[in-house]
Structure formats: structure tokens, C-alpha cells
Design an enzyme around this catalytic site. Structure first.
Site, PDB file in Angstrom:
ATOM      1  N   ASP A 137       0.937  -1.105   0.012  1.00 47.02           N
ATOM      2  CA  ASP A 137      -0.171  -0.059   0.133  1.00 47.02           C
ATOM      3  C   ASP A 137       0.762   1.099  -0.034  1.00 47.02           C
ATOM      4  OD1 ASP A 137      -2.590  -1.122  -0.038  1.00 47.02           O
ATOM      5  OD2 ASP A 137      -2.443  -1.413   1.995  1.00 47.02           O
ATOM      6  N   ASP A 199      -6.192  -4.564  -6.372  1.00 50.44           N
ATOM      7  CA  ASP A 199      -5.798  -3.184  -5.983  1.00 50.44           C
ATOM      8  C   ASP A 199      -4.308  -2.793  -6.301  1.00 50.44           C
ATOM      9  OD1 ASP A 199      -7.566  -4.905  -4.571  1.00 50.44           O
ATOM     10  OD2 ASP A 199      -8.002  -3.261  -2.684  1.00 50.44           O
TER      11      ASP A 199
END
Ligand code: GLY
Length: 418
Positions: A137, A199
């Protein structure tokens, strides 16, 4: 065959409702905190854009003075609340970069120096996140904050921070598999080996940026390899995406295709589809490799073919038949932003218009009283769903919905100014 028939109908309906919506739009404008003037010269899309930007700025005027703790960032607003629920700027919190990112875009679309000052203040609090190697992330966290700081705020001193962040992300690339490992097994014990989630496509932007800006040129190769491997393994025959893939860390073989945030392992989680559309549009923009453009187009067409009339998906396409299931405005914001870019990348006029008008219809719907936070809470958008399958953030305002929404407005503005 069927797709070809469906897509133009969705766009036609959307464009028609967009035109009809102009009448009610004028009424809505008066509800905004900031009055806007619409002259006869304004086109339909310029009108929507002007109103949407004015709404965003009015919302920030309300929320920013309340968000004073620099160790926290706004994450969601419950349906019954009006103020942001804040969480720690924590190494494990993938959403830390979106609030500064919103402020950078607010500066971009309004030119108001006040947002730039606020953006700098909120960006510079988590420089040490550049060393995160525990998860993928870091791209989501650093690029909206530091990347926009360089690109919009001309903050050249952020460059080294981004290059270090890209180095950290690249440590998670496994050449046996050909992808970046998204999550640690400790935090996601259902999977024992190499986990890649759809993602992750968004994090590739940091690697492309690095390779273009004096970082390790291998970052480009890693990003391309990740995109190719994901293209080969992460999508069903109908071009919808699984959420989580587990690969054998040594052989690279796909072991499992599962979900974490979708309704079921084999269902079509809406934001997952959105990450795919955004991811492959961005990869084509960076590589100019036609296979990625073709793939972005087919993913976009598939997504459009699944949408309801208001262009905002249910949180998972496989529960959309139940009217009680919640929407996910964040997926719509992600795709609207991607489609504006895609409309500038495709060569034929029909595709340019199809993606442009679809994006516009999404933005119009998001800015309507049905989805806008104006007059109700401090967010730009309502009705997003973070992870219903985990019981989190159901039918709330989400900070990343607002981020991709204002990014879409910024892209639309640039396009109109061209
Ligand atoms: N991890 C990003 C998302 O929840 O879509």
C-alpha cells in the site's frame, strides 16, 4: 456481441439523463454554499464541472478547520454523522495519503493557495512511511500525497522521498511469480504463500514515476511484468476480476482465486473491477503498449455493461439484484477518473466520446443530491462501501471516494482547458 449492444445503450441513457439533469442542476446549484455563475457560453460539461468544484471547495471550507490533529487523517463518515471519523496516520493504514491528496487537487482545481499550504502541512507528517516494506500500500499512501506534491505543487524536494518509496515497494516483487506481493501472510492468514490483489495495479504508478524520474530503471520492468502477470491470471473469461490471487512463491503457479472484500470468492466485487479499469488505463498511459490499451478498453466496456441506470454500482455486482444492498460510490469515482484519461488515449472518435460521456454521466450522478454530501455531511460523496463482507464501512462517506472524485474533476478541467 452482447457487450457491444449493451454499452451504447448504457451511454445513451446516461447521456440523455445528463442532458435532462441540466434543468434540475440549476436548482441544485442554489443549495451549494458557494454560488456559481453559469453563462450561456458554458457547455454542459463545463457547467457540471464548475458546480462540482464549487461544491468540493465548500465542503473543505467546512471540514478542514475541524481536522486539526496532524497525527490523524479523516477516513469515513457514518451515515448518521456529519463529521469525519479520524484514524491514526499509521504505517498499516492504506488511506493515510488521500487527505493530503485531496488538498493538492483542491489547490489544482481552484488555484487557492490556502489549500496548497494545508496540503504541505498534511503531506509532510509521514515522510518516514517511505521505508514501508510490510505491504504494497505504500503506493496508495505516498503517491497521492508526495506525488501530487511534486506534480501539482512543484515540490521538487519530495522527489527523493518518492524514489525511496519506490525502492521499498520494489522489494516486494517476486520474480518467480512475476508480481508484487500485496499482503503479509501474518495479517491475512487464509493464504500461506504469495498474495496479489487486484488493487495492487494502482501501486504500479509509483514505480513508473520512479523509472522516469531518475530512480532504478528496473522499476519500469517490474511494473510491466506485474501488469502482464495480472492480465494473464487475475481475470475471468468474461473480463471480470477476482480480488485475491494466491500464487506458489517458488513455482509461480496460481494456487487459489479468492476474495476478501467481495461478496463471495467468485463474485464481482465492484471496486476490484474499478481498480482494474484504472490500473490498465494507467499502465497503457505509461507504456504505450497497445495490448494494455486493448485490455483497458475491454475492462471498461465490461464494467459499463454491468452498471445500473444511475451509473453507480452496487458494492458487488453479484448482489446488485437485491435493492437493499448498498452502493459503492468510491468505485464510480475511481472509474470516472480512469475513463477521462482513457477517452484521451483511445484513437477513434466513437470510443473517445463513449468514455468521455460515461465519465461525465458518472460525475453528474455523483454530484446529484442522491450522492453528494452537500448539506448533509462534510464529505464530497456519500454512499460508499469499504468492506461489507468484513462488516466495515457500509454505506458511508469514504476518503478515497472523495480523492478519486476530485482527481476526476481535475482531469476533466485539464481536458476542457486544452
Ligand atoms: N485496498 C483498497 C480497497 O479497499 O479497495
Amino acid at each position: 456481441m452482447m457487450l457491444k449492444k449493451i454499452v451504447p445503450n448504457v451511454i445513451k441513457t446516461a447521456f440523455l439523463s445528463l442532458c435532462l439533469g441540466l434543468i434540475s442542476c440549476k436548482g441544485e446549484t442554489q443549495k451549494s454554499n458557494k454560488a456559481i455563475t453559469v453563462s450561456n457560453k458554458d457547455t454542459l460539461s463545463a457547467y457540471i464541472l464548475k458546480k462540482a468544484i464549487a461544491d468540493c471547495e465548500a465542503q473543505l471550507e467546512k471540514s478542514v478547520p475541524k481536522l486539526t490533529d496532524l497525527t490523524m487523517h479523516p477516513r469515513f463518515i457514518e451515515k448518521e454523522d456529519s463529521d469525519w471519523h479520524q484514524v491514526k496516520n499509521d504505517k498499516l493504514m492504506w488511506t493515510s495519503g488521500f487527505y493530503p491528496g485531496i488538498l493538492w487537487y483542491a489547490y489544482d482545481v481552484t488555484g487557492n493557495e490556502k489549500w496548497k499550504k494545508e496540503a504541505i502541512k498534511r503531506t509532510e507528517v509521514f515522510e518516514d512511511f517511505k521505508n514501508i516494506t510490510e505491504h504494497h500500500d505504500i503506493g496508495f499512501m505516498m503517491f497521492p500525497a508526495y506525488g501530487n506534491g511534486v506534480e501539482i505543487g512543484n515540490k521538487k524536494e519530495y522527489k527523493d522521498i518518492l524514489l525511496t518509496s519506490a525502492n521499498s515497494l520494489a522489494t516486494r516483487f517476486n520474480p518467480n511469480v512475476g508480481t508484487i506481493k500485496s499482503w503479509s501472510n501474518k495479517m491475512h492468514p487464509r493464504w500461506k504463500q504469495h498474495i496479489t490483489i487486484i488493487d495492487n495495479m494502482l501501486n504500479l504508478e509509483l514505480l513508473f514515476w520512479s523509472a522516469k524520474n531518475g530512480g532504478n530503471p528496473e522499476h519500469y520492468d517490474i511494473a510491466v511484468k506485474h501488469a502482464e502477470t495480472t492480465m494473464n491470471n487475475h481475470f475471468r473469461k468474461d473480463h471480470t476480476s477476482w480480488h485475491v490471487l494466491e500464487y506458489d512463491s517458488i513455482s509461480g503457479k496460481v494456487l487459489n482465486r479468492h476474495t476478501k472484500q467481495g461478496y463471495a470468492d467468485n463474485s464481482r466485487w465492484s471496486r476490484g473491477q474499478a481498480w482494474g479499469v484504472y490500473g490498465y488505463t494507467m499502465v497503457y498511459k505509461e507504456t504505450k503498449d497497445k495490448k494494455f490499451l486493448d485490455f483497458a478498453k475491454v475492462l471498461a466496456d465490461t464494467y459499463l455493461s454491468l452498471l445500473p441506470e444511475d451509473m453507480i454500482p452496487c458494492w458487488d455486482f453479484d448482489v446488485a439484484n437485491n435493492p437493499k444492498e448498498e452502493k459503492d460510490a468510491s468505485a464510480a469515482a475511481v472509474v470516472a477518473s480512469a475513463l477521462i484519461d482513457l477517452s484521451t488515449l483511445v484513437e477513434d472518435k466513437a470510443s473517445q466520446e463513449k468514455y468521455y460521456h460515461a465519465a461525465l454521466a458518472m460525475l453528474k450522478s455523483l454530484n446529484s443530491t442522491e450522492y453528494s454530501g452537500v448539506g448533509i455531511n462534510d464529505a464530497f460523496l456519500r454512499h460508499s462501501t469499504g468492506a461489507k463482507s468484513l462488516g466495515w464501512e457500509i454505506d458511508v462517506a469514504l476518503i478515497y471516494a472523495d480523492y478519486y472524485y476530485i482527481e476526476a474533476l481535475s482531469r476533466l478541467k485539464r481536458l476542457q482547458e486544452k
